[in-house]
Design a protein around this motif. Structure first.
Motif, PDB file in Angstrom:
ATOM      1  N   GLN A   2     -62.209  13.937  45.965  1.00 23.60           N
ATOM      2  CA  GLN A   2     -61.921  15.403  45.672  1.00 23.60           C
ATOM      3  C   GLN A   2     -61.639  15.622  44.063  1.00 23.60           C
ATOM      4  N   LYS A   3     -62.412  16.663  43.815  1.00 20.85           N
ATOM      5  CA  LYS A   3     -62.150  17.076  42.245  1.00 20.85           C
ATOM      6  C   LYS A   3     -60.901  18.036  42.425  1.00 20.85           C
ATOM      7  N   TRP A   4     -60.202  18.321  41.255  1.00 25.58           N
ATOM      8  CA  TRP A   4     -58.931  19.106  41.224  1.00 25.58           C
ATOM      9  C   TRP A   4     -59.346  20.058  40.040  1.00 25.58           C
ATOM     10  N   LYS A   5     -58.874  21.326  40.252  1.00 28.11           N
ATOM     11  CA  LYS A   5     -59.167  22.197  39.075  1.00 28.11           C
ATOM     12  C   LYS A   5     -57.972  22.769  38.725  1.00 28.11           C
ATOM     13  N   CYS A   6     -57.647  23.060  37.311  1.00 31.06           N
ATOM     14  CA  CYS A   6     -56.444  23.314  36.712  1.00 31.06           C
ATOM     15  C   CYS A   6     -56.583  25.089  37.003  1.00 31.06           C
ATOM     16  N   THR A   7     -55.492  25.684  37.364  1.00 30.38           N
ATOM     17  CA  THR A   7     -55.374  26.866  37.798  1.00 30.38           C
ATOM     18  C   THR A   7     -55.284  27.688  36.545  1.00 30.38           C
ATOM     19  N   ILE A   8     -54.922  27.255  35.500  1.00 34.04           N
ATOM     20  CA  ILE A   8     -54.613  28.078  34.146  1.00 34.04           C
ATOM     21  C   ILE A   8     -55.902  28.240  33.232  1.00 34.04           C
ATOM     22  N   TYR A  11     -60.033  23.622  33.798  1.00 33.52           N
ATOM     23  CA  TYR A  11     -60.445  22.353  33.733  1.00 33.52           C
ATOM     24  C   TYR A  11     -60.474  21.586  35.059  1.00 33.52           C
ATOM     25  N   VAL A  12     -61.638  20.945  35.158  1.00 29.46           N
ATOM     26  CA  VAL A  12     -61.891  20.280  36.527  1.00 29.46           C
ATOM     27  C   VAL A  12     -61.636  18.642  36.304  1.00 29.46           C
ATOM     28  N   TYR A  13     -60.664  18.157  37.183  1.00 25.77           N
ATOM     29  CA  TYR A  13     -60.473  16.745  37.086  1.00 25.77           C
ATOM     30  C   TYR A  13     -61.174  16.041  38.196  1.00 25.77           C
ATOM     31  N   ASP A  14     -62.370  15.052  37.726  1.00 24.62           N
ATOM     32  CA  ASP A  14     -63.028  14.658  38.570  1.00 24.62           C
ATOM     33  C   ASP A  14     -62.822  13.111  38.551  1.00 24.62           C
ATOM     34  N   GLY A  27     -62.494   6.394  38.766  1.00 21.72           N
ATOM     35  CA  GLY A  27     -62.159   5.857  39.855  1.00 21.72           C
ATOM     36  C   GLY A  27     -60.822   6.266  40.155  1.00 21.72           C
ATOM     37  N   THR A  28     -59.911   6.508  39.313  1.00 24.06           N
ATOM     38  CA  THR A  28     -58.576   6.948  39.563  1.00 24.06           C
ATOM     39  C   THR A  28     -58.417   8.437  40.490  1.00 24.06           C
ATOM     40  N   PRO A  29     -57.923   8.506  41.473  1.00 19.36           N
ATOM     41  CA  PRO A  29     -57.733   9.656  42.414  1.00 19.36           C
ATOM     42  C   PRO A  29     -56.816  10.431  41.913  1.00 19.36           C
ATOM     43  N   PHE A  30     -56.815  11.658  41.934  1.00 17.58           N
ATOM     44  CA  PHE A  30     -55.838  12.743  41.484  1.00 17.58           C
ATOM     45  C   PHE A  30     -54.376  12.391  41.900  1.00 17.58           C
ATOM     46  N   GLU A  31     -54.278  11.666  43.216  1.00 18.93           N
ATOM     47  CA  GLU A  31     -53.075  11.300  43.489  1.00 18.93           C
ATOM     48  C   GLU A  31     -52.244  10.296  42.983  1.00 18.93           C
ATOM     49  N   ASP A  32     -53.155   9.549  42.197  1.00 20.35           N
ATOM     50  CA  ASP A  32     -52.741   8.321  41.613  1.00 20.35           C
ATOM     51  C   ASP A  32     -52.296   8.412  40.197  1.00 20.35           C
ATOM     52  N   LEU A  33     -52.661   9.655  39.757  1.00 17.46           N
ATOM     53  CA  LEU A  33     -52.321   9.908  38.184  1.00 17.46           C
ATOM     54  C   LEU A  33     -50.981   9.989  38.093  1.00 17.46           C
ATOM     55  N   GLU A  50     -55.352  22.655  41.874  1.00 11.59           N
ATOM     56  CA  GLU A  50     -55.780  22.860  43.160  1.00 11.59           C
ATOM     57  C   GLU A  50     -56.874  22.170  43.445  1.00 11.59           C
ATOM     58  N   GLN A  51     -57.233  21.658  44.693  1.00 13.69           N
ATOM     59  CA  GLN A  51     -58.260  20.805  45.226  1.00 13.69           C
ATOM     60  C   GLN A  51     -59.389  21.973  45.435  1.00 13.69           C
ATOM     61  N   VAL A  52     -60.492  21.570  44.821  1.00 17.15           N
ATOM     62  CA  VAL A  52     -62.047  22.121  44.926  1.00 17.15           C
ATOM     63  C   VAL A  52     -62.835  21.428  45.703  1.00 17.15           C
TER      64      VAL A  52
END
Length: 52
Positions: A2-8, A11-14, A27-33, A50-52
């Motif tokens: 899943q991609k995650w988007k900065c609510t401010i 920016y989308v973390y892919d 290949g690094t999941p958001f949860e592993d950052l 937030e997850q998008v």
């Protein structure tokens, strides 16, 4: 993965792309950052994404 988007700033973390500029490999999941990782555009923490 899943991609995650900065609510401010929007920016989308892919996970497929990672964040090479900040040492995050593709290949690094958001949860592993690392907890100290911040948005590369506006500097807010992971809790502002937030997850998008």
């Amino acid at each position: 993965m899943q991609k995650w988007k900065c609510t401010i700033c929007g920016y989308v973390y892919d996970p497929a792309e990672g964040d090479i500029g900040n040492g995050i490999a593709p290949g690094t999941p958001f949860e592993d950052l690392p907890d100290e990782w911040v948005c590369p555009q506006c500097g807010v923490g992971k809790d502002m994404f937030e997850q998008v």
